[in-house]
Design a protein around this motif. Structure first.
Motif, mmCIF file in Angstrom:
data_model
loop_
_atom_site.group_PDB
_atom_site.id
_atom_site.type_symbol
_atom_site.label_atom_id
_atom_site.label_comp_id
_atom_site.label_asym_id
_atom_site.label_seq_id
_atom_site.Cartn_x
_atom_site.Cartn_y
_atom_site.Cartn_z
ATOM 1 N N VAL A 85 0.743 -1.593 -0.108
ATOM 2 C CA VAL A 85 0.201 0.399 -0.272
ATOM 3 C C VAL A 85 1.062 1.412 -0.304
ATOM 4 O O VAL A 85 0.556 2.220 -0.803
ATOM 5 C CB VAL A 85 -0.878 -0.207 1.168
ATOM 6 N N GLY A 86 2.003 0.733 0.884
ATOM 7 C CA GLY A 86 2.838 2.837 0.691
ATOM 8 C C GLY A 86 2.968 2.580 -0.641
ATOM 9 O O GLY A 86 3.572 3.986 -0.856
ATOM 10 N N THR A 87 3.800 1.496 -1.092
ATOM 11 C CA THR A 87 4.643 1.976 -2.663
ATOM 12 C C THR A 87 3.605 2.025 -3.721
ATOM 13 O O THR A 87 3.693 3.444 -4.487
ATOM 14 C CB THR A 87 5.155 0.031 -3.358
ATOM 15 N N VAL A 88 2.103 2.211 -3.807
ATOM 16 C CA VAL A 88 0.857 3.118 -4.877
ATOM 17 C C VAL A 88 1.764 4.121 -4.278
ATOM 18 O O VAL A 88 1.103 5.007 -5.093
ATOM 19 C CB VAL A 88 0.193 1.994 -3.879
ATOM 20 N N ALA A 89 1.108 4.583 -2.482
ATOM 21 C CA ALA A 89 1.199 6.093 -1.997
ATOM 22 C C ALA A 89 2.107 6.342 -2.963
ATOM 23 O O ALA A 89 2.655 7.811 -3.215
ATOM 24 C CB ALA A 89 1.236 5.678 -0.725
ATOM 25 N N PHE A 90 3.612 6.010 -3.037
ATOM 26 C CA PHE A 90 5.065 6.704 -3.138
ATOM 27 C C PHE A 90 4.718 7.145 -4.607
ATOM 28 O O PHE A 90 5.359 7.969 -5.394
ATOM 29 C CB PHE A 90 6.059 5.769 -3.296
ATOM 30 N N VAL A 91 4.082 5.870 -5.658
ATOM 31 C CA VAL A 91 4.159 5.898 -6.632
ATOM 32 C C VAL A 91 3.513 6.880 -7.370
ATOM 33 O O VAL A 91 3.750 8.312 -8.040
ATOM 34 C CB VAL A 91 3.873 4.762 -7.323
ATOM 35 N N ARG A 92 1.911 7.428 -6.603
ATOM 36 C CA ARG A 92 1.256 7.944 -6.752
ATOM 37 C C ARG A 92 1.586 9.274 -6.333
ATOM 38 O O ARG A 92 0.934 10.284 -7.426
ATOM 39 C CB ARG A 92 -0.791 7.544 -6.000
ATOM 40 N N PHE A 93 1.794 10.025 -5.298
ATOM 41 C CA PHE A 93 2.040 11.223 -4.762
ATOM 42 C C PHE A 93 3.888 11.603 -5.152
ATOM 43 O O PHE A 93 3.863 13.183 -4.857
ATOM 44 C CB PHE A 93 1.626 11.105 -3.715
ATOM 45 N N VAL A 94 4.656 10.591 -5.749
ATOM 46 C CA VAL A 94 6.179 11.311 -5.747
ATOM 47 C C VAL A 94 6.767 11.258 -7.229
ATOM 48 O O VAL A 94 7.164 11.503 -7.610
ATOM 49 C CB VAL A 94 6.527 10.514 -4.434
ATOM 50 N N ALA A 95 6.458 9.557 -7.218
ATOM 51 C CA ALA A 95 7.225 8.782 -8.323
ATOM 52 C C ALA A 95 6.335 10.086 -10.173
ATOM 53 O O ALA A 95 7.323 10.214 -10.940
ATOM 54 C CB ALA A 95 7.340 7.382 -8.528
ATOM 55 N N ASP A 96 5.047 9.660 -9.789
ATOM 56 C CA ASP A 96 4.450 10.164 -11.042
ATOM 57 C C ASP A 96 4.092 11.271 -11.563
ATOM 58 O O ASP A 96 4.322 11.745 -12.353
ATOM 59 C CB ASP A 96 2.666 9.925 -10.604
ATOM 60 N N LEU A 97 4.600 12.343 -10.097
ATOM 61 C CA LEU A 97 4.544 13.823 -10.550
ATOM 62 C C LEU A 97 6.200 13.981 -11.673
ATOM 63 O O LEU A 97 6.289 14.850 -12.358
ATOM 64 C CB LEU A 97 4.979 14.591 -8.893
#
Length: 422
Positions: A269-281
């Motif tokens: 779940v944390g990985t999804v959050a990181f990808v969604r709000f950090v890596a994607d940007l």
């Protein structure tokens, strides 16, 4: 400071010092290549040490600062010395000479590190394994990335590196601090472990197909410092903007089930959050800068984490299938039944093209595929379910095997009577 502490300090600081001396303000691509070589060496050194310890070739005598039974400071220093350091040398030494030099250095030093390491009589087997697994892949990947050479080799070595990081090191780190264990994959009933592993294989298909699409269509890789030169909108990218992240998250979730790890499930779940709000940007900013209007048009239609029901921007394509081949006629009926979008299915006998043998796909931007790969490309026009089947068929190892099977059943290549299409 004790002798052991001093040795550990030197094993980390000396490689870091060498890397800093050799740094000399590299360009962006070279800096990215150095980081990639470090990651590859880190995974390879970890794998080699785990094999060596399991085989009884050596073991570490330390009790603190261990990760997976390996001192983390030694592990990191080892990886820096074998990855970025030789890459950053101004003079490109032959790889065999670097392997020999590191082998000679280890032969001198490792027997003298008895306060850190206890060697078995057969420790040279482990040394050979570590050298071959650690130095050539890390150095080759770094050089190929810096020089933009050997695209297939870069993709394969990146696959090894990122698979090791995402599906071995990350879960191991999480389970070391939380719950779960790799042993459950062995100790659980066979049907359970087998189901988890097979589902992980199925979940990997979009990521593997996306990597192949990056290389084949975009002439690049998933690594941010070695990206495709063009926007890739075919394959899985016609349906979702982040197929690789989706595959990674699904495999981590399945792995949390197989290892009985609630901690790994939380990390997923944390990985999804990181990808969604950090890596994607970061990725969106980079794509906006490099590709401009083309990226904005794609971004308006294809979203991450949300699979489209129809392929994006499907331009008219043609699938040519032989009318004089029973298997081809059956295949034509199957593809037509899936209601493909923007795909014209025509008789192969009505078109003259070099190399046409029963089946040919002709798409936009000079995209050509023949044989079973042509049918797979055609299925990608028929919605995400059929497209997934097409991606599976086109995987580098799967497609040749299936093509041999089809050839053996009478669907092999043959010259067709053709007439130029008007």
């Amino acid at each position: 400071m004790t002798e052991t502490a001093l040795l550990r300090w030197l094993c980390l600081t000396l490689p870091i010092g060498l890397a800093l001396i050799l740094w000399r303000r590299p360009d962006r691509r070279t800096a990215g290549a150095a980081l990639l070589s470090l990651l590859t060496a880190f995974v390879a050194v970890g794998v080699a040490n785990k094999v060596a310890m399991a085989a009884g070739w050596w073991r570490f005598t330390l009790t603190d600062g261990l990760f997976l039974g390996i001192p983390l400071d030694l592990w990191l220093g080892w990886a820096i010395l074998w990855g970025p350091v030789p890459l950053l040398l101004r003079r490109r030494l032959p790889i065999w000479s670097i392997v020999l030099a590191y082998g000679w250095l280890d032969l001198l030093l490792m027997p003298r590190l008895d306060s850190l390491l206890q060697l078995n009589d057969h420790w040279l087997y482990g040394e050979l394994l570590a050298l071959l697994l650690g130095v050539p892949p890390a150095l080759l990947l770094g050089r190929w990335t810096a020089d933009q050479r050997q695209l297939t080799g870069r993709v394969l070595l990146q696959l090894f590196t990122f698979t090791g990081l995402a599906l071995w090191l990350l879960p191991s780190a999480v389970m070391a601090r939380g719950d779960g264990s790799w042993s459950h994959l062995v100790d659980d009933p066979l049907w359970r472990s087998s189901t988890v592993l097979q589902l992980m294989g199925l979940a990997a298909v979009p990521a593997l197909s996306a990597m192949a699409e990056f290389a084949g269509r975009g002439r690049g890789t998933p690594y941010p410092w070695d990206p495709p030169s063009e926007l890739v909108t075919t394959g899985p990218y016609a349906y979702v903007a982040n197929p690789m992240q989706i595959s990674a998250v699904l495999m981590l979730a399945l792995l949390s089930v197989g290892t009985h790890s609630w901690s790994l499930a939380a990390a997923t779940v944390g990985t999804v959050a990181f990808v969604r709000f950090v890596a994607d940007l970061h990725e969106r900013t980079d794509l906006e800068t490099r590709l401009g209007p083309q990226w904005r048009a794609y971004d308006a239609e294809v979203k991450p984490w949300r699979v489209r029901r129809t392929p994006y921007g499907a331009e008219p394509a043609a699938l040519y299938l032989s009318d004089t081949c029973i298997i081809c006629r059956q295949t034509k009926a199957l593809v037509e039944s899936t209601n493909p979008q923007d795909l014209n299915i025509r008789a192969a006998e009505g078109y003259t093209v070099a190399g046409l043998r029963r089946a040919l796909y002709v798409g936009p931007d000079d995209l050509h595929a023949s044989g079973l790969a042509a049918v797979a490309r055609g299925l990608e026009h028929s919605g995400p379910g059929w497209a997934y089947l097409g991606w599976s068929i086109r995987l580098p190892v799967v497609r040749p095997m299936l093509q041999l099977l089809v050839d053996g059943m009478g669907g092999g290549p043959r010259q067709l009577p053709t007439a130029r299409e008007t």
